[in-house]
Design a protein around this motif. Structure first.
Motif, short mmCIF file in Angstrom:
data_model
loop_
_atom_site.label_atom_id
_atom_site.label_comp_id
_atom_site.label_asym_id
_atom_site.label_seq_id
_atom_site.Cartn_x
_atom_site.Cartn_y
_atom_site.Cartn_z
N MET A 161 -27.78 26.34 -9.29
CA MET A 161 -27.74 27.79 -9.48
C MET A 161 -26.39 28.24 -10.03
N PHE A 162 -25.32 27.55 -9.66
CA PHE A 162 -24.00 27.86 -10.22
C PHE A 162 -24.00 27.64 -11.72
N VAL A 163 -24.53 26.49 -12.16
CA VAL A 163 -24.58 26.18 -13.59
C VAL A 163 -25.44 27.20 -14.34
N THR A 164 -26.59 27.52 -13.75
CA THR A 164 -27.50 28.47 -14.41
C THR A 164 -26.86 29.84 -14.57
N SER A 165 -26.32 30.38 -13.48
CA SER A 165 -25.72 31.71 -13.55
C SER A 165 -24.48 31.71 -14.44
N PHE A 166 -23.74 30.61 -14.45
CA PHE A 166 -22.56 30.49 -15.31
C PHE A 166 -22.95 30.56 -16.78
N VAL A 167 -23.93 29.75 -17.18
CA VAL A 167 -24.33 29.71 -18.59
C VAL A 167 -24.93 31.05 -19.02
N LEU A 168 -25.77 31.65 -18.17
CA LEU A 168 -26.37 32.94 -18.51
C LEU A 168 -25.30 34.03 -18.63
N SER A 169 -24.36 34.06 -17.69
CA SER A 169 -23.29 35.05 -17.73
C SER A 169 -22.42 34.87 -18.96
N ALA A 170 -22.03 33.62 -19.25
CA ALA A 170 -21.19 33.36 -20.41
C ALA A 170 -21.94 33.65 -21.71
N SER A 171 -23.24 33.40 -21.74
CA SER A 171 -24.03 33.66 -22.95
C SER A 171 -24.14 35.15 -23.22
N ILE A 172 -24.39 35.93 -22.17
CA ILE A 172 -24.45 37.39 -22.35
C ILE A 172 -23.10 37.92 -22.79
N MET A 173 -22.03 37.44 -22.17
CA MET A 173 -20.69 37.84 -22.57
C MET A 173 -20.43 37.51 -24.03
N SER A 174 -20.84 36.31 -24.45
CA SER A 174 -20.62 35.87 -25.82
C SER A 174 -21.40 36.73 -26.82
N CYS A 175 -22.62 37.09 -26.46
CA CYS A 175 -23.42 37.95 -27.34
C CYS A 175 -22.77 39.31 -27.53
N PHE A 219 -18.38 46.29 -25.14
CA PHE A 219 -17.73 45.45 -24.13
C PHE A 219 -17.50 46.24 -22.85
N HIS A 220 -17.16 47.52 -22.98
CA HIS A 220 -16.97 48.37 -21.79
C HIS A 220 -18.29 48.48 -21.01
N ILE A 221 -19.39 48.66 -21.74
CA ILE A 221 -20.70 48.74 -21.08
C ILE A 221 -21.03 47.43 -20.37
N THR A 260 -18.19 28.96 -33.73
CA THR A 260 -17.02 29.48 -34.43
C THR A 260 -15.86 29.64 -33.46
N ASN A 261 -14.65 29.57 -33.99
CA ASN A 261 -13.45 29.60 -33.15
C ASN A 261 -12.47 30.69 -33.55
N GLY A 262 -12.91 31.68 -34.29
CA GLY A 262 -12.04 32.81 -34.62
C GLY A 262 -10.85 32.44 -35.48
N GLU A 263 -11.10 31.67 -36.55
CA GLU A 263 -9.99 31.24 -37.40
C GLU A 263 -9.39 32.37 -38.21
N HIS A 307 -19.39 40.18 -26.72
CA HIS A 307 -17.97 40.15 -27.10
C HIS A 307 -17.72 39.42 -28.41
N TYR A 308 -18.46 38.35 -28.65
CA TYR A 308 -18.24 37.55 -29.86
C TYR A 308 -19.38 37.63 -30.86
N HIS A 309 -20.40 38.43 -30.55
CA HIS A 309 -21.53 38.65 -31.46
C HIS A 309 -22.16 37.31 -31.88
N THR A 310 -22.61 36.59 -30.88
CA THR A 310 -23.12 35.23 -31.08
C THR A 310 -24.19 35.15 -32.16
#
Length: 270
Positions: free
Chosen positions: A169-183, A55-57, A36-39, A185-188
């Motif tokens: 390791m950069f790719v792994t940590s990037f995807v994991l960090s972005a996935s947690i953020m998405s869950c 998000f603060h937590i 989804t793109n927040g339309e 912040h954006y309620h994946t």
């Protein structure tokens, strides 16, 4: 795939397996994640999402995690596994704050839509002069900062460890960090389509984690011979060289390894 040609580094079997798992996990996350793109939101909704307690937590947790990685890098010896993991993870974790980039693009798109439909300006939360809000420029600045700092950390990691480990390791940590953020912040998980997505998306994350585990776990020698893994640093302190010395003779053992290490350090690494 090309590290042997580009940087003259040849990944071992475990590294190839790890990278395969990481790429597979990344593909699964991309295929079955939230698209989804927040339309149906406006600028006020974007800003309000940053005031949510969850998000603060998340931000507090990630700051503490980055501080912990920095401590590992600062105090642990160079051949420490924790230091190696910290160097490999810190860059991708910082770059994983993709919410700033995504929300900046959302605000920009809302501004374009409002300029095309002047009768619905209030619905987008954009001022009547069609100017971009200050929040947009703040998000752009933060997006650039997190990406640049993350790449600097990746470059620093590559100076100390091989390219295969650093990039994977950069790719792994990037995807994991972005996935947690998405869950958070954006309620994946509220926007996944169908049961297959609810099943495959976590599988992708687990596959990523498995790849990272295979990548960083120490390799054991099981051939019955005496083996000592030496971590030898060259004179410019720019890269670790792992030298494996096998010795079938029980009487020589560490003594011959120490003498070989001393000779290498005295003569310089070729």
């Amino acid at each position: 795939m090309f590290s042997g040609i580009v940087v003259n580094e040849h990944p071992g079997k475990s590294q190839k397996i790890a990278c395969t798992l990481i790429v597979l996990g990344e593909v699964l996350v991309a295929m079955f994640g939230d698209h989804t793109n927040g339309e149906d939101i406006n600028v006020a909704d974007v800003i309000a999402s940053y005031h949510q307690p969850s998000f603060h937590i998340f931000i507090i947790f990630m700051i503490l995690y980055l501080v912990q990685l920095s401590i590992f890098i600062w105090i642990f010896p160079k051949n420490s596994l924790l230091k190696k993991v910290a160097w490999g993870s810190i860059g991708g974790t910082i770059t994983g704050f993709q919410n700033f980039l995504k929300d900046a693009l959302t605000i920009y798109q809302l501004a374009n839509n409002s300029s095309k439909n002047n009768n619905s300006i209030s619905n987008y939360g954009i001022g009547s002069d069609d100017s971009l809000p200050t929040t947009f420029f703040l998000f752009v600045l933060l997006a650039m900062a997190t990406s640049f700092i993350g790449l600097l950390c990746l470059a620093s990691c590559m100076k100390r460890y091989d390219a295969t480990y650093s990039a994977a390791m950069f790719v792994t940590s990037f995807v994991l960090s972005a996935s947690i953020m998405s869950c958070v912040h954006y309620h994946t998980f509220e926007h996944l389509d169908g049961n297959i997505n609810y099943f495959m998306y976590p599988i992708g994350l687990v596959t990523l984690f498995m790849g990272a585990f295979v990548l960083v776990k120490p390799s054991a020698v099981t051939n019955g011979s005496h083996c000592l893994l030496l971590n030898i640093t060259d004179n410019d302190d720019s890269r670790d060289h792992n030298v494996s010395i096998s010795d079938q003779n029980n009487n020589e053992g560490v003594g011959s390894a120490d003498s070989y290490r001393e000779r290498l350090l005295n003569e310089g690494l070729s």
